[in-house]
Motif scaffolding. Structure first.
Motif, mmCIF file in Angstrom:
data_model
loop_
_atom_site.group_PDB
_atom_site.id
_atom_site.type_symbol
_atom_site.label_atom_id
_atom_site.label_comp_id
_atom_site.label_asym_id
_atom_site.label_seq_id
_atom_site.Cartn_x
_atom_site.Cartn_y
_atom_site.Cartn_z
ATOM 1 N N ARG A 1 29.421 52.592 42.350
ATOM 2 C CA ARG A 1 28.484 51.404 42.572
ATOM 3 C C ARG A 1 28.871 50.346 41.512
ATOM 4 N NH1 ARG A 1 23.369 53.694 44.257
ATOM 5 N NH2 ARG A 1 23.547 55.933 44.310
ATOM 6 N N GLY A 2 28.740 49.055 42.139
ATOM 7 C CA GLY A 2 29.117 47.802 41.325
ATOM 8 C C GLY A 2 27.736 47.183 40.377
ATOM 9 N N PRO A 3 28.140 46.162 40.049
ATOM 10 C CA PRO A 3 29.289 45.192 39.930
ATOM 11 C C PRO A 3 30.460 46.311 38.925
ATOM 12 C CG PRO A 3 27.820 44.359 38.347
ATOM 13 C CD PRO A 3 27.013 45.517 39.377
ATOM 14 N N PHE A 4 31.749 46.082 39.224
ATOM 15 C CA PHE A 4 32.848 46.702 38.760
ATOM 16 C C PHE A 4 33.555 45.854 37.464
ATOM 17 C CE2 PHE A 4 32.450 48.295 42.943
ATOM 18 C CZ PHE A 4 32.279 49.757 42.807
ATOM 19 N N THR A 5 34.133 46.638 36.848
ATOM 20 C CA THR A 5 35.439 46.310 35.740
ATOM 21 C C THR A 5 36.477 47.154 36.203
ATOM 22 O OG1 THR A 5 34.421 47.719 34.070
ATOM 23 C CG2 THR A 5 33.693 45.451 34.148
ATOM 24 N N THR A 6 37.485 47.010 35.702
ATOM 25 C CA THR A 6 38.836 47.570 35.869
ATOM 26 C C THR A 6 39.445 48.244 34.444
ATOM 27 O OG1 THR A 6 40.250 45.493 35.252
ATOM 28 C CG2 THR A 6 39.628 46.027 37.557
ATOM 29 N N ASN B 1 31.332 52.589 37.771
ATOM 30 C CA ASN B 1 31.408 51.130 37.939
ATOM 31 C C ASN B 1 32.867 50.597 37.776
ATOM 32 O OD1 ASN B 1 31.080 51.460 35.139
ATOM 33 N ND2 ASN B 1 29.891 49.289 34.952
ATOM 34 N N GLU B 2 33.690 51.385 37.515
ATOM 35 C CA GLU B 2 35.265 51.009 37.277
ATOM 36 C C GLU B 2 36.256 51.563 38.426
ATOM 37 O OE1 GLU B 2 34.760 51.400 32.308
ATOM 38 O OE2 GLU B 2 35.691 53.078 33.432
ATOM 39 N N PHE B 3 37.313 50.705 38.488
ATOM 40 C CA PHE B 3 38.500 51.164 39.079
ATOM 41 C C PHE B 3 39.600 50.972 38.537
ATOM 42 C CE2 PHE B 3 37.874 46.957 40.638
ATOM 43 C CZ PHE B 3 39.151 46.432 40.780
ATOM 44 N N ASP B 4 40.633 51.750 38.898
ATOM 45 C CA ASP B 4 41.979 51.757 38.366
ATOM 46 C C ASP B 4 42.690 50.351 38.653
ATOM 47 O OD1 ASP B 4 41.598 54.078 37.328
ATOM 48 O OD2 ASP B 4 43.307 55.199 37.830
ATOM 49 N N ALA B 5 43.069 49.443 37.943
ATOM 50 C CA ALA B 5 43.852 48.223 38.293
ATOM 51 C C ALA B 5 45.441 48.801 38.598
ATOM 52 C CB ALA B 5 43.876 47.118 37.117
ATOM 53 N N ILE B 6 46.171 47.900 39.122
ATOM 54 C CA ILE B 6 47.534 48.259 39.506
ATOM 55 C C ILE B 6 48.483 47.866 38.300
ATOM 56 C CG2 ILE B 6 49.627 48.110 40.933
ATOM 57 C CD1 ILE B 6 47.359 48.059 43.310
ATOM 58 N N THR B 7 49.117 48.711 37.700
ATOM 59 C CA THR B 7 50.068 48.259 36.740
ATOM 60 C C THR B 7 51.130 47.195 37.151
ATOM 61 O OG1 THR B 7 50.010 50.491 35.645
ATOM 62 C CG2 THR B 7 51.665 49.006 34.959
ATOM 63 N N VAL C 1 41.162 41.631 43.856
ATOM 64 C CA VAL C 1 40.330 42.650 44.554
ATOM 65 C C VAL C 1 38.754 42.706 43.811
ATOM 66 C CG1 VAL C 1 40.145 45.014 44.999
ATOM 67 C CG2 VAL C 1 42.415 43.874 45.331
ATOM 68 N N LEU C 2 38.780 42.619 42.450
ATOM 69 C CA LEU C 2 37.769 42.916 41.622
ATOM 70 C C LEU C 2 36.762 41.540 41.814
ATOM 71 C CD1 LEU C 2 36.099 44.091 39.127
ATOM 72 C CD2 LEU C 2 37.515 42.256 37.753
ATOM 73 N N ALA C 3 37.137 40.698 42.131
ATOM 74 C CA ALA C 3 36.357 39.530 42.248
ATOM 75 C C ALA C 3 35.831 39.573 43.808
ATOM 76 C CB ALA C 3 37.203 38.005 42.321
ATOM 77 N N ILE C 4 36.744 39.975 44.723
ATOM 78 C CA ILE C 4 36.094 40.087 46.275
ATOM 79 C C ILE C 4 35.048 41.353 46.241
ATOM 80 C CG2 ILE C 4 36.881 40.941 48.581
ATOM 81 C CD1 ILE C 4 39.653 39.534 47.721
ATOM 82 N N VAL C 5 35.224 42.500 45.590
ATOM 83 C CA VAL C 5 34.285 43.516 45.639
ATOM 84 C C VAL C 5 33.154 43.089 45.026
ATOM 85 C CG1 VAL C 5 34.224 45.867 45.069
ATOM 86 C CG2 VAL C 5 36.286 45.481 46.102
ATOM 87 N N ASN C 6 33.134 42.508 43.749
ATOM 88 C CA ASN C 6 31.938 42.350 43.285
ATOM 89 C C ASN C 6 31.186 41.167 44.033
ATOM 90 O OD1 ASN C 6 32.151 43.953 40.909
ATOM 91 N ND2 ASN C 6 33.156 42.472 39.594
ATOM 92 N N ALA C 7 31.759 40.216 44.471
ATOM 93 C CA ALA C 7 31.136 39.300 45.348
ATOM 94 C C ALA C 7 30.596 40.046 46.635
ATOM 95 C CB ALA C 7 32.192 38.064 46.029
ATOM 96 N N VAL C 8 31.007 41.141 47.144
ATOM 97 C CA VAL C 8 30.571 41.696 48.196
ATOM 98 C C VAL C 8 29.261 42.531 47.854
ATOM 99 C CG1 VAL C 8 30.747 43.489 50.079
ATOM 100 C CG2 VAL C 8 32.645 41.839 49.644
ATOM 101 N N VAL C 9 29.301 42.960 46.681
ATOM 102 C CA VAL C 9 28.189 43.804 45.929
ATOM 103 C C VAL C 9 26.963 42.883 45.943
ATOM 104 C CG1 VAL C 9 27.636 45.132 43.856
ATOM 105 C CG2 VAL C 9 29.836 45.574 44.640
ATOM 106 N N GLY C 10 27.280 41.613 45.324
ATOM 107 C CA GLY C 10 26.173 40.923 45.252
ATOM 108 C C GLY C 10 25.533 40.458 46.776
ATOM 109 N N ALA C 11 26.294 40.407 47.794
ATOM 110 C CA ALA C 11 25.874 39.885 48.929
ATOM 111 C C ALA C 11 25.186 41.016 49.516
ATOM 112 C CB ALA C 11 27.165 39.717 49.720
ATOM 113 N N ALA C 12 25.254 42.497 49.233
ATOM 114 C CA ALA C 12 24.855 43.658 49.996
ATOM 115 C C ALA C 12 23.433 43.557 49.772
ATOM 116 C CB ALA C 12 25.534 44.942 49.208
#
Length: 200
Positions: free
Chosen positions: A150-155, A165-171, A180-191
């Motif tokens: 569940r979001g909103p997310f951090t990395t 509410n976290e996901f692995d960023a890519i090294t 991706v963080l900005a896109i997913v969090n925008a979608v979480v807000g729109a949901a």
């Protein structure tokens, strides 16, 4: 004068000779390309919805047509899909969102359970990130880590334990990970604007 006319005619003939086969090939393959793009979209939506993908394109189309309902488009918004269960009730939602990446736009499809809060998955329709770095967002391990969260997310750093509410960023791909963080969090807000479970 004759030399100029000959040069113009020669240029036209050469242009036609080289362009005609390319144009013919484009027209010949255009329906196939459109069909492949449609199936690619259907696979991405079903994957984001957490569905098990059938092996054949025909079965993917049948599953999509039977279980996914595109919502009427609204001005200035990207496509949204309602996912139905076998009885036709709302089982989830899939929202499409485009945002800037490192080298171009990233178009993600993000799935939610019927509660509009828990993610069922994420997939990408478009991305032109650096191969071996940012382009790894399309890899299965990256996409699967969003399921059930569940979001909103951090990395967090790649390989580190991630909370709900976290996901692995890519090294080595900080910009792509943040995109991706900005896109997913925008979608979480729109949901939150989607209809609630049990409503049409």
């Amino acid at each position: 004068m004759n030399k100029r006319i000959s040069l113009v005619l020669f240029t036209i003939v050469v242009t036609v000779v080289f362009i005609a086969p390319i144009s013919f090939a484009y027209l010949l393959t255009k329906p196939i390309v459109a069909l492949n793009e449609e199936v690619f979209l259907q696979r991405a939506v079903l994957s984001a919805a957490g569905a098990e993908l059938p092996a054949t394109n025909a079965d993917v189309k049948a599953l999509f047509d039977g279980r996914v309902e595109p919502l009427p488009a609204r001005a200035g918004t990207e496509p949204v899909y309602r996912v139905k269960d076998a009885a036709g009730a709302t089982a989830g939602w899939v929202i499409t969102r485009t945002g800037p990446g490192l080298w171009g736009d990233i178009t993600a499809v993000v799935g939610f359970a019927a509660d509009r809060e828990q993610l069922t998955g994420i997939d990408f329709l478009k991305q032109s990130e650096t191969p071996g770095l940012g382009a790894r967002i399309s890899e299965a391990w990256f996409r699967k880590q969003f399921r059930g969260k569940r979001g909103p997310f951090t990395t967090v750093g790649e390989g580190e334990p991630a909370k709900e509410n976290e996901f692995d960023a890519i090294t080595g791909a900080t910009i792509t990970s943040n995109a991706v963080l900005a896109i997913v969090n925008a979608v979480v807000g729109a949901a939150g604007t989607l209809p609630k479970e049990g409503t049409p």
